[in-house]
Scaffold this active site. Structure first.
Site, PDB file in Angstrom:
ATOM      1  N   ASP A 183       0.826  -1.207   0.000  1.00  0.00           N
ATOM      2  CA  ASP A 183       0.000   0.000   0.000  1.00  0.00           C
ATOM      3  C   ASP A 183       0.864   1.262   0.000  1.00  0.00           C
ATOM      4  O   ASP A 183       2.089   1.193  -0.147  1.00  0.00           O
ATOM      5  CB  ASP A 183      -0.933  -0.045   1.206  1.00  0.00           C
ATOM      6  CG  ASP A 183      -2.288   0.603   0.948  1.00  0.00           C
ATOM      7  OD1 ASP A 183      -2.391   1.433   0.040  1.00  0.00           O
ATOM      8  OD2 ASP A 183      -3.246   0.269   1.667  1.00  0.00           O
ATOM      9  N   ASP A 238      -9.955   3.647  -3.955  1.00  0.00           N
ATOM     10  CA  ASP A 238     -10.681   2.470  -3.506  1.00  0.00           C
ATOM     11  C   ASP A 238     -12.065   2.353  -4.118  1.00  0.00           C
ATOM     12  O   ASP A 238     -12.769   3.352  -4.296  1.00  0.00           O
ATOM     13  CB  ASP A 238     -10.847   2.509  -1.991  1.00  0.00           C
ATOM     14  CG  ASP A 238      -9.683   1.851  -1.302  1.00  0.00           C
ATOM     15  OD1 ASP A 238      -8.626   1.734  -1.922  1.00  0.00           O
ATOM     16  OD2 ASP A 238      -9.837   1.475  -0.126  1.00  0.00           O
TER      17      ASP A 238
END
Length: 680
Positions: A183, A238
């Site tokens: 990430d 996202d």
């Protein structure tokens, strides 16, 4: 871009973190930590960087817990083992799913005295290696998560890998990890290419084959540089479990087809299929389009609670074969006019998969040709419907009436055996399925032969809810329908007086026979809307019933801002410090439709980005009348005061209010239609 909701900072996962811990919020002058914990290893690896690890030659398939659990307590060893069991028991392993991936919150908040990562003892009392061993015993593989920063994205701030790449990579390898999701939180401003390349080299140094998933949200255009760094890279922020979110992400990912190929894939984020925020029709579209885009298929729902419909979607092997085709081509857009999308994907065997995708809220005819899809000239073609699991012949037209938010997925080939299959027929509806209770609306249906061979003994039927009167005004059958011709039937549709406003299902069905006598049945669902004519005079649209509504995050809110999650969680509509009592609060991408009955003249509003997002958010407002754009604002930002918008909607049956993302993704795009009125 990362999505940042009201009052908190949401990371690439949609998880909530404290504003002071987000790495991208660090000042430009912050001191960056070291980017490798083993200088000797870094130097040795840098001398001969890898151009590819030979993994993920088709898009990875598996499971990730984040979309269904986030960091809640149900994410634990029991869940992970349960998912592995279900993969085997339900045939998902045999269908191609192999990775069982852990997301954030698997680790303890601090490294141990030796600087090593440790598993959360409550969630994983036996450690990660024991979980990996269990998953491996099922013939599956284990994935894990960390961040290319000092901490991960969780609010607790679990240890990230920045400055610990080589020791963490070795630890993952020692545990038996097969997949790493890396990430982007708390990255301290260190160059993205450097951070992600360092971890690539660290993984390579372990000698263990580990699929490498770059999750930097598309901020640094990884499709331009990451093909020799990772196996897949996120192209967007996202996803959330909503139609608007899925649609926005799909639109951002589709133009990047040229970057994808064996071993290096565009990743538009994990699947939401089965999480409950969309209809099964929308989930089939989600799964179809991810497969056409050659995207990783990572299940994001808790399969321990999944419905049979969810398993049916996720285990459709014909659709999975589209995603997993070894040629590795991502589908490309052939057309997208008025929400009628045609996307074609070249397959290794020379066939083409064609997705006919309907973005709009009403059924639409979507059409292309075998030639446009890239197939060679032929007398006829076979056409396989991958959701209906039926094969037909076509003379070259690839066409269907596609339900609202639906996708028809067809695999078309120049096949000499085309004549062994019955002709394809297209079921169509002409006329607007808008009707007032107790009154009659005319509809016309068609059954068109697309095949090279004629359709014999053709009949059509139109059915609706109990109590509705549906009467044919012209023949419902024909002895023969030749190639390119249609059986056309006129109908009267009358809902009973007193029928409540809303959406009701109609179904057009057809039966016919091929020249060899094969009997074929086909049907397509439509939606009829029972409507009420708007009152005379000027009305607030927030007080009138909506025909349809789609929204990027959360529901469309009446007279408050969009709060992103549950109905009623917004605030007073506020633009540039001005507070408005009436209007709609939405989130890009958004579309809301109202019935105007041809009796209204104008729509007016004050529009802008809601103040609840601080300095964030860019949107554009549009007003459409019966499919024609009649007004737009251009891009508006949070720094702007409310802007007036006026549209002439004279004669329109349907008024559609659209908010787009301003061209830069949907980060913080809270949009207000304040003082929204329609004059009739």
């Amino acid at each position: 871009m990362r999505h940042l909701p009201t009052r908190t900072t949401r990371t690439s996962h949609g998880r909530v973190i404290g504003a002071l811990t987000a790495g991208l919020l660090c000042t430009a002058g912050a001191t960056a930590p070291a980017v490798a914990d083993s200088p000797a290893a870094a130097t040795a690896t840098a001398a001969a960087p890898q151009s590819g690890n030979g993994l993920a030659l088709t898009p990875p398939m598996g499971f990730n817990n984040w979309n269904s659990t986030h960091c809640r307590a149900e994410f634990d060893e029991s869940m992970v083992k349960g998912i592995a069991d279900i993969f085997v028991e339900k045939g998902l392993k045999d269908a191609g799913y192999q990775y069982v991936n852990l997301d954030d919150c698997w680790a303890k908040p601090q490294r141990n005295a030796d600087g090593k990562l440790e598993a959360d003892p409550v969630r994983f009392p036996n450690g990660i290696k024991a979980v990996a061993d269990y998953v491996h015993s099922k013939g599956l593989k284990l994935g894990i998560y960390t961040s290319a920063g000092t901490k991960t994205c969780d609010s607790v701030g679990l240890p990230g890998a920045l400055g610990h790449e080589y020791s963490d990579a070795q630890q993952f390898a020692d545990w038996g990890v097969d997949y790493l999701k890396y990430d982007n939180c708390n990255n301290q401003g260190v160059d993205a290419k450097l951070r992600y390349t360092t971890m690539r080299d660290a993984l390579e140094a372990t000698g263990r084959p580990i699929v490498y998933s770059i999750c930097e949200w598309g901020e640094n255009k990884p499709w331009e540089w990451a093909a020799d760094v990772g196996n897949l890279w996120r192209t967007t922020g996202d996803i959330s479990d909503s139609w608007g979110s899925m649609l926005s992400i799909m639109k951002q990912n589709l133009p990047l087809a040229s970057a994808a190929g064996p071993g290096h894939w565009n990743d538009p984020d994990m699947l939401e299929v089965g999480n409950g925020g969309m209809t099964d029709t929308e989930y089939r579209t989600h799964f179809s389009m991810w497969s056409v885009m050659a995207a990783p298929l990572l299940i994001g729902s808790d399969l321990r609670k999944a419905t049979p419909e969810t398993f049916e979607i996720l285990s459709n092997r014909e659709v999975i074969a589209v995603d997993q085709d070894p040629l590795g081509k991502q589908g490309t857009v052939l057309s997208s006019t008025d929400g009628r999308w045609v996307v074609a994907k070249e397959m290794q065997d020379g066939s083409r998969v064609v997705a006919l995708f309907n973005e709009s809220g009403s059924a639409q005819r979507i059409s292309t040709t075998a030639k446009a899809a890239g197939l060679p000239q032929a007398a006829a073609y076979t056409m396989r419907d991958l959701w209906e699991h039926a094969t037909y012949n076509t003379a070259g037209t690839i066409s269907a009436t596609v339900p609202a938010h639906g996708t028809v997925l067809l695999r078309v080939a120049a096949d000499r055996k085309w004549a062994t299959h019955p002709p394809a027929v297209e079921l169509g509806l002409n006329g607007s399925p808008l009707v007032e209770a107790g009154r009659t609306a005319p509809l016309t249906t068609t059954v068109t032969d697309l095949g090279r061979t004629p359709a014999k003994r053709v009949s059509a039927a139109l059915t609706g809810p109990s109590g509705w009167q549906i009467k044919p005004l012209s023949p419902t059958g024909s002895a023969t329908v030749p190639t390119g011709k249609a059986l056309t039937t006129r109908w009267q549709v009358t809902p009973p007086a007193g029928t409540a406003t809303g959406t009701y299902d109609l179904t057009l069905s057809a039966q016919y026979r091929s020249p060899s006598g094969t009997r074929v049945r086909s049907s397509v669902p439509f939606q009829a809307h029972v409507v009420v004519a708007p009152p005379a005079g000027s009305s607030y649209l927030s007080d009138l019933p909506q025909l349809s509504a789609s929204n990027g995050w959360g529901p469309v809110e009446k007279d408050t801002s969009n709060g992103e999650s549950d109905a009623g969680d917004g605030n007073p509509l506020t633009i540039g410090g001005a507070v408005f009592a009436k209007g709609l609060g939405v989130h890009a991408q958004s579309a809301v439709e109202f019935y105007a009955a041809g009796a209204c003249s104008a729509v007016t509003a004050q529009v802008g980005v809601d103040d609840e997002k601080g300095a964030k958010g860019t949107v554009a407002f549009e007003i459409w009348a019966d499919g024609t754009k009649v007004a737009s604002t251009g891009v508006l930002t949070n720094a702007m005061s409310a802007q007036p918008i006026t549209a002439d909607v004279s004669g329109a049956q349907v008024v559609r209010l659209v908010v787009t993302d301003g061209g830069d993704g949907v980060d913080s795009d809270h949009a207000d239609w304040a003082e929204l009125r329609m004059g009739c």
